[in-house]
Scaffold this active site. Sequence first.
Site, mmCIF file in Angstrom:
data_model
loop_
_atom_site.group_PDB
_atom_site.id
_atom_site.type_symbol
_atom_site.label_atom_id
_atom_site.label_comp_id
_atom_site.label_asym_id
_atom_site.label_seq_id
_atom_site.Cartn_x
_atom_site.Cartn_y
_atom_site.Cartn_z
ATOM 1 N N ASP A 39 -28.349 38.744 53.364
ATOM 2 C CA ASP A 39 -27.511 39.861 53.788
ATOM 3 C C ASP A 39 -26.068 39.430 53.526
ATOM 4 O OD1 ASP A 39 -28.365 39.351 57.335
ATOM 5 O OD2 ASP A 39 -27.264 38.047 55.955
ATOM 6 N N HIS A 94 -27.659 34.012 53.809
ATOM 7 C CA HIS A 94 -26.868 34.828 54.740
ATOM 8 C C HIS A 94 -25.400 34.647 54.342
ATOM 9 C CE1 HIS A 94 -30.041 36.050 57.486
ATOM 10 N NE2 HIS A 94 -30.462 34.814 57.557
ATOM 11 N N GLU A 142 -33.642 35.560 53.012
ATOM 12 C CA GLU A 142 -33.062 36.332 54.128
ATOM 13 C C GLU A 142 -31.685 36.902 53.793
ATOM 14 O OE1 GLU A 142 -33.080 34.118 57.761
ATOM 15 O OE2 GLU A 142 -35.061 33.274 57.420
ATOM 16 N N GLU A 158 -35.045 25.700 59.169
ATOM 17 C CA GLU A 158 -33.755 25.223 59.699
ATOM 18 C C GLU A 158 -33.865 23.917 60.485
ATOM 19 O OE1 GLU A 158 -32.056 28.573 61.813
ATOM 20 O OE2 GLU A 158 -32.629 29.936 60.217
ATOM 21 N N ASN A 203 -37.538 26.363 54.736
ATOM 22 C CA ASN A 203 -36.595 27.477 54.701
ATOM 23 C C ASN A 203 -35.308 27.141 55.447
ATOM 24 O OD1 ASN A 203 -36.011 30.293 54.093
ATOM 25 N ND2 ASN A 203 -36.301 30.724 56.270
HETATM 26 O O1 G3I Z 1 -38.609 41.166 72.474
HETATM 27 C C1 G3I Z 1 -37.584 40.828 73.419
HETATM 28 C C2 G3I Z 1 -37.420 41.942 74.430
HETATM 29 O O2 G3I Z 1 -38.610 42.052 75.187
HETATM 30 C C3 G3I Z 1 -36.230 41.622 75.336
HETATM 31 O O3 G3I Z 1 -36.016 42.703 76.230
HETATM 32 C C4 G3I Z 1 -34.991 41.399 74.471
HETATM 33 C C5 G3I Z 1 -33.760 41.083 75.321
HETATM 34 O O4 G3I Z 1 -33.802 39.749 75.672
HETATM 35 O O5 G3I Z 1 -35.230 40.301 73.593
HETATM 36 C C6 G3I Z 1 -36.284 40.607 72.691
HETATM 37 O O6 G3I Z 1 -36.470 39.487 71.834
HETATM 38 C C7 G3I Z 1 -35.466 39.385 70.837
HETATM 39 C C8 G3I Z 1 -36.152 39.341 69.475
HETATM 40 O O7 G3I Z 1 -35.190 39.115 68.435
HETATM 41 C C9 G3I Z 1 -36.913 40.632 69.192
HETATM 42 O O8 G3I Z 1 -35.965 41.687 69.094
HETATM 43 C C10 G3I Z 1 -34.715 38.074 71.074
HETATM 44 O O9 G3I Z 1 -33.970 38.196 72.261
HETATM 45 C C11 G3I Z 1 -33.790 37.810 69.911
HETATM 46 O O10 G3I Z 1 -33.237 36.494 70.035
HETATM 47 C C12 G3I Z 1 -34.568 37.831 68.591
HETATM 48 O O11 G3I Z 1 -33.618 37.645 67.553
HETATM 49 C C13 G3I Z 1 -34.173 37.318 66.266
HETATM 50 C C14 G3I Z 1 -33.831 35.842 65.955
HETATM 51 O O12 G3I Z 1 -34.195 35.514 64.597
HETATM 52 C C15 G3I Z 1 -34.594 34.890 66.866
HETATM 53 O O13 G3I Z 1 -35.966 35.094 66.673
HETATM 54 C C16 G3I Z 1 -33.511 38.246 65.237
HETATM 55 O O14 G3I Z 1 -33.993 39.577 65.449
HETATM 56 C C17 G3I Z 1 -33.851 37.795 63.825
HETATM 57 O O15 G3I Z 1 -33.125 38.554 62.861
HETATM 58 C C18 G3I Z 1 -33.464 36.319 63.639
HETATM 59 O O16 G3I Z 1 -33.863 35.934 62.349
HETATM 60 C C19 G3I Z 1 -33.493 34.589 61.974
HETATM 61 C C20 G3I Z 1 -34.609 34.016 61.100
HETATM 62 O O17 G3I Z 1 -35.843 34.061 61.816
HETATM 63 C C21 G3I Z 1 -34.271 32.590 60.664
HETATM 64 N N1 G3I Z 1 -32.989 32.562 59.955
HETATM 65 C C22 G3I Z 1 -31.865 33.152 60.720
HETATM 66 C C23 G3I Z 1 -32.204 34.600 61.124
HETATM 67 C C24 G3I Z 1 -31.028 35.230 61.842
HETATM 68 O O18 G3I Z 1 -30.791 34.541 63.049
#
Ligand code: G3I
Length: 323
Positions: A240, A208, A238, A130, A172
Amino acid sequence: PKTLRDLADARHIHIGAAVNLDALQHDHDYSRVLSDEFNAVTPETAMKFDALQPQPGDYTFQQADAFVNYAHQHGMVPRGHTLVWYSALPPWLQNGSYSRDQLMYILKDYITKVVTHYKGQINVWDVVNEAVDDDTGQLSDSIWLRGIGPDYIDMAFRWAHEANPQAQLFYNDYGTEWSSKKFDGVYSLLQGLIQRGVPINGVGMQMHMHTQFYPDNATVLQNMQRFADLGLKIDITEMDVLTSETKVDMPTTLKIQADIYGTVVKDCLQIKVCQSIVFWGFTDRYTWVHSDLHRDSDQPLIFDKDYRHKPAYDAIVQALKTP
Ligand code: G3I
């Protein structure tokens, strides 16, 4: 009965899902259905910068190693997601101020250490994720663009290739299934990389999508073909299909959703260089749409929250059976 994995194996393609490591380690139904139905997996968060280097110089591979071991134990192909992104950065990096040389060192060290750690276990990487702005098609703002300059992308691919010359290296992004400035921007970025001899093998189309507004399929196919004509492989990375904007009843919405999933699988099967389709999760019990988009009632995936097949699952089966 044949699973998606059986049908995909028969077509020599990968059918996969993004993996929520917490669910994998705590929900037995999750890990059983995942290994029954899929032959490829992508870590949803376990291989992002904030997970692998939470403190400067402190590499924490344990969780990502557990993901790779699971894939290996179940004969599934793991995808490395993702080395360079504007998001999921640890505070020390996001909030620090670094010279260009310092930032280049940090990025080169990170890419080299991570790709080397998984050499022989991970052979496909989303090197850059991205990096193109949705509205302008220009490179989007990030600490990498601001701190290093536009050639951070060339560098990232070259460093990944140096660390593992066998790995397939992908760019990607999402929103490249429409006729848009986003598609044009990604297309010209890829063209430039290829013209400069940067080692890139493919483009990930995230897919998406939403039941209420999805592109006409001719455009999707045309965009895939244009990427293919650049000499690149195409992975659906990815997919959905979000339902929360729906204007009709849920049964009708799930039928529309099934048509979209079936159509995109057929599109990929039609393009020779498209050999991998990964969904961003597989059960409505665990989806980023609930946690990140705060749309708790959305049902974007192909199994319901109780691991029952949805119409989308059946449409994908039909598409995989279509010669
Ligand atoms: O692990 C921490 C936890 O310790 C904490 O308590 C909690 C609350 O703040 O956050 C947790 O981290 C979260 C992480 O997912 C693990 O669950 C982050 O806040 C959250 O922002 C993160 O979201 C992920 C996001 O990417 C950012 O990494 C989503 O699950 C994931 O589906 C999303 O995936 C992205 C792809 O990588 C790229 N393309 C878009 C896609 C959707 O946004």
